[in-house]
Design a protein around this motif. Structure first.
Motif, short mmCIF file in Angstrom:
data_model
loop_
_atom_site.label_atom_id
_atom_site.label_comp_id
_atom_site.label_asym_id
_atom_site.label_seq_id
_atom_site.Cartn_x
_atom_site.Cartn_y
_atom_site.Cartn_z
N ILE A 395 0.84 -1.20 0.00
CA ILE A 395 0.00 0.00 0.00
C ILE A 395 0.88 1.25 0.00
O ILE A 395 1.86 1.34 0.74
N VAL A 396 0.48 2.21 -0.84
CA VAL A 396 1.14 3.52 -0.86
C VAL A 396 0.24 4.49 -0.10
O VAL A 396 -0.92 4.71 -0.48
N MET A 397 0.77 5.09 0.96
CA MET A 397 0.00 6.01 1.79
C MET A 397 0.78 7.33 1.92
O MET A 397 1.70 7.45 2.73
N ASP A 398 0.42 8.30 1.07
CA ASP A 398 1.03 9.63 1.14
C ASP A 398 0.23 10.50 2.11
O ASP A 398 -1.01 10.46 2.12
N ILE A 399 0.92 11.30 2.91
CA ILE A 399 0.28 12.11 3.95
C ILE A 399 0.66 13.57 3.77
O ILE A 399 1.84 13.91 3.56
N LYS A 400 -0.37 14.45 3.88
CA LYS A 400 -0.15 15.90 3.87
C LYS A 400 -0.51 16.44 5.25
O LYS A 400 -1.63 16.26 5.73
N LEU A 401 0.45 17.11 5.89
CA LEU A 401 0.23 17.68 7.22
C LEU A 401 -0.01 19.18 7.11
O LEU A 401 0.63 19.87 6.30
N ASN A 402 -0.95 19.66 7.94
CA ASN A 402 -1.26 21.09 7.98
C ASN A 402 -0.40 21.77 9.03
O ASN A 402 -0.29 21.29 10.18
N ARG A 403 0.15 22.90 8.64
CA ARG A 403 0.97 23.66 9.58
C ARG A 403 0.06 24.30 10.64
O ARG A 403 -1.06 24.73 10.33
N LYS A 404 0.50 24.35 11.90
CA LYS A 404 -0.27 24.98 12.98
C LYS A 404 -0.35 26.49 12.74
O LYS A 404 0.64 27.12 12.37
#
Length: 427
Positions: A395-404
């Protein structure tokens, strides 16, 4: 003097292509590899060799050509008891044949001497050290030892082989002396060899260095004292090079030498060749060149050969499959998509946390099951994902995190009457 040799190595069991030397062990032509066969590998080898010499004789006042033939058949068995230890046995029966030309008159051929040149038992131990599985790169160390017997000729079988050999050595047929070299039995020979292999990618090199202590030669009772020459002890040495352009073909080069300890003379044989392999059978094509050989009057001789070899795995190996799944991906900033060095934990699991690379990539494996993946990085809001994994999943799981979000307030606190600045606590 014309010399021609033909070596044919065949087996009745064509199950798995092998790499068997002429002497029956895991190796090239004459030299051996340090690493034995895998446990349970059984091999049968059979290597015939025929050489003839033509010479002119006078029969009935006319010149005709007779031939002396020398035939030997090296046969044997080898078996790998473990991955690190291999045993072998081989015997070399021989036959001498005087071929009388039927021109200008029919003479017939005398009964040939038949016997066993030598019997050998041996064993080899070796161990493989893997340096890098990806390249691949490895080396192996091993040692080989053997005992070789030189039995005498029978007076009861093969129409009295002892008497026939005596006739081929000293008597004459039709007034022509055959001048065959006699068979000389001997006490046991003892030998040992140190072995070294090194492999990197498609290249391999092999080194052998050993010592052969020869037993006492015994006069069979009909050989002149002047023709008895005690065999010397030898230091054996060999180097082999391999190139593997594909799984089906190998380019081989071998140099094999024997240093006469008593006379300080070196014998050297150089053998280039090809080894073709398939799942069911492998065979060699080569040409052995005698560069230095004190036992031969000529300075150079050659013999071409073709070897067939195979074996059977007598131990059924059970491969244990370990279920595994893999997750990989990249962690980036949700707006700029710049890579983020993040920490990934697995709540509810005893799996150790991992970090992404400076480029934001990560990869990890799991046993099948249900997992939570928690992604966190400084100054970013964490994210968590759940996943159910089965054996073989990738499985390919790309993650985008939001800056605080950070709000900055700047101001000044002072006395309302005097306008003087105050030191105050802001809550």
């Amino acid at each position: 003097m014309k010399k021609f040799g033909l070596i044919l190595l065949i087996t009745p069991i064509l199950v798995l292509g092998q790499e068997i030397s002429i002497y029956g062990n895991h190796g090239m032509f004459k030299m051996q590899y340090a690493q034995p066969h895998n446990m349970g590998m059984f091999s049968f080898h059979m290597a015939p060799q025929e050489r003839f010499e033509s010479f002119d004789v006078q029969v009935g006042g006319q010149t005709t050509t007779d031939r002396r033939h020398y035939f030997s058949l090296t046969t044997g068995l080898s078996y790998a008891i473990t991955d690190y230890f291999e045993t072998r046995f081989h015997a070399t029966p021989f036959l001498k044949w005087y071929e009388a030309n039927d021109y200008p008159e029919e003479r017939g051929d005398p009964y040939p001497p038949i016997g066993v040149k030598d019997l050998e038992i041996g064993a080899k131990g070796g161990y493989l050290f893997t340096i890098d599985e990806q390249t691949p790169m490895s080396y192996a160390l091993g040692v080989d030892g053997y005992i070789r017997f030189g039995p005498g000729l029978s007076k009861e079988f093969f129409s009295n082989a002892w008497h026939n050999d005596s006739a081929f050595y000293a008597d004459s047929f039709y007034g022509i002396a055959p001048h065959f070299p006699p068979y000389i039995p001997h006490d046991p020979d003892y030998g040992f060899t140190g072995l070294f292999d090194f492999r990197i990618g498609p290249f391999a090199t092999h080194l052998n260095l050993g010592y052969l202590s020869t037993g006492l030669d015994k006069n069979p009772g009909y050989v002149l004292y002047s023709d008895m020459h005690q065999r010397p002890d030898y230091v054996t040495n060999a180097i082999g090079l391999e190139l593997l352009p594909s799984e089906e073909i190998r380019i081989l080069f071998e140099a094999y030498g024997m240093f006469d300890v008593d006379a300080s003379q070196e014998s050297l044989w150089v053998t280039p060749g090809l080894r073709f392999g398939a799942r069911s059978v492998s065979f060699d094509l080569g040409c052995e060149l005698g560069i230095l050989n004190p036992d031969v009057n000529t300075e150079f001789w050659w013999k071409a050969f073709i070897n067939f070899s195979a074996g059977a795995d007598l131990v059924k190996k059970v491969e244990v499959h370990i279920p595994v799944a893999k997750i990989s991906g990249k962690v980036v900033d949700s707006k700029t998509e710049d890579p983020i060095v993040a920490t990934i934990t697995f709540p509810g699991s005893d799996k150790e946390p991992i970090k992404t690379t400076p480029d934001g990539y990560y990869e990890t494996t799991f046993s099948p099951g249900t997992y939570r993946l928690h992604f966190a990085a400084p100054n970013y809001r964490w994210k968590e994902r759940g996943v159910v994994l089965k054996d073989g999943d990738q499985i390919v799981m790309d993650i985008k995190l939001n800056r605080k979000l950070v709000t900055k307030i700047i101001g000044k606190v002072y006395d309302i009457d005097t306008k003087e600045p105050l030191v105050a606590q802001i809550t």
